[in-house]
Design a protein around this motif. Structure first.
Motif, PDB file in Angstrom:
ATOM      1  N   ALA A 167       0.988  -1.209  -0.268  1.00 54.86           N
ATOM      2  CA  ALA A 167       0.125   0.177  -0.023  1.00 54.86           C
ATOM      3  C   ALA A 167       0.742   1.394  -0.206  1.00 54.86           C
ATOM      4  N   GLN A 168       0.454   2.038  -0.909  1.00 60.25           N
ATOM      5  CA  GLN A 168       1.206   3.209  -0.928  1.00 60.25           C
ATOM      6  C   GLN A 168       0.777   4.738  -0.088  1.00 60.25           C
ATOM      7  N   ILE A 169      -0.310   4.370   0.546  1.00 60.61           N
ATOM      8  CA  ILE A 169      -0.896   5.385   1.329  1.00 60.61           C
ATOM      9  C   ILE A 169      -1.356   4.617   2.659  1.00 60.61           C
ATOM     10  N   ASP A 170      -1.630   5.324   3.935  1.00 59.20           N
ATOM     11  CA  ASP A 170      -2.181   4.748   4.866  1.00 59.20           C
ATOM     12  C   ASP A 170      -3.754   4.530   4.492  1.00 59.20           C
ATOM     13  N   ILE A 171      -4.334   3.265   4.596  1.00 53.71           N
ATOM     14  CA  ILE A 171      -5.495   3.217   4.499  1.00 53.71           C
ATOM     15  C   ILE A 171      -6.470   3.153   5.686  1.00 53.71           C
ATOM     16  N   PRO A 172      -7.453   4.206   5.801  1.00 48.71           N
ATOM     17  CA  PRO A 172      -8.321   4.246   6.808  1.00 48.71           C
ATOM     18  C   PRO A 172      -9.259   3.031   6.865  1.00 48.71           C
ATOM     19  N   ASP A 173      -9.765   2.702   8.111  1.00 50.88           N
ATOM     20  CA  ASP A 173     -10.639   1.670   7.886  1.00 50.88           C
ATOM     21  C   ASP A 173     -12.120   2.250   7.688  1.00 50.88           C
ATOM     22  N   ARG A 174     -12.999   1.283   7.271  1.00 53.42           N
ATOM     23  CA  ARG A 174     -14.268   2.060   6.769  1.00 53.42           C
ATOM     24  C   ARG A 174     -15.127   1.568   8.088  1.00 53.42           C
ATOM     25  N   ASP A 175     -16.400   2.106   8.207  1.00 53.89           N
ATOM     26  CA  ASP A 175     -17.286   1.891   9.123  1.00 53.89           C
ATOM     27  C   ASP A 175     -17.508   0.592   9.024  1.00 53.89           C
TER      28      ASP A 175
END
Length: 189
Positions: free
Chosen positions: A168-176
């Motif tokens: 992953a090239q970015i921090d992936i935020p968690d979804r609801d």
């Protein structure tokens, strides 16, 4: 000390467009695939197989899909053509999980498909556990008979999903996530 469940509690998908090199090296990929096929398998049928898409083959696959899409819709906008052409090129590796249904078995086809689905899910878990990003995608290509022929699938086979793997090239935020209470009940007679 982290909980043994933290892997499951924290796992999330990384969008395929945000995945790039490095992918797992050969030894790591082999280990992840070996772990991925350790799934529930009623009847010991191994109702699944795996096709890897790598390098230039990913672009060639996308070009073939684009040609199919244009043949079906000659007015397909250029933006959609480009999307189809490049769909499989972002992640350095795409693992295609195939269900192989043994129709002569007493094991229902749905159980065989679910077993193959578990392979795809284990790929997601294994990638996440090792610090890689992954996303399980389907799209029209997973259900199309001409794409199945392009992949060399037998009549009893179908794509369960394309699992895109990379870093992953970015921090992936968690979804609801849904509240457990809204999904849980207890049956009683």
């Amino acid at each position: 000390m982290s909980s043994p469940l933290s892997l499951l509690q924290q796992r999330h998908s990384a969008p395929s467009r945000q995945l790039s090199e490095p992918a797992p090296d050969e030894a790591t990929l082999h280990a992840v695939l070996e772990a991925a096929i350790r799934v529930p398998d009623h009847g010991k049928l191994a109702p699944f197989r795996i096709i890897l898409l790598r390098g230039e083959a990913k672009l060639h696959f996308g070009e073939q899909l684009t040609a199919l899409a244009i043949r079906r819709d000659p007015q397909l906008p250029e933006s959609n053509r480009e999307k189809e052409r490049l769909r499989y090129t972002f992640a350095p590796l795409v693992v295609t999980v195939i269900a192989r249904i043994d129709h002569s078995s007493k094991v229902p086809a749905i159980e065989q498909k679910l077993s193959a689905g578990c392979v795809a899910h284990n790929l997601l878990l294994g990638a996440y556990a090792l610090g890689y990003g992954a996303q399980w995608l389907t799209g029209w290509a997973a259900y199309d008979p001409e794409v199945a022929a392009l992949l060399g699938l037998a009549e009893n086979e179908q794509v369960i999903g394309f699992v895109h793997l990379g870093t992953a090239q970015i921090d992936i935020p968690d979804r609801d996530r849904p509240e457990l209470a809204s999904l849980l009940s207890t049956w009683s007679p």
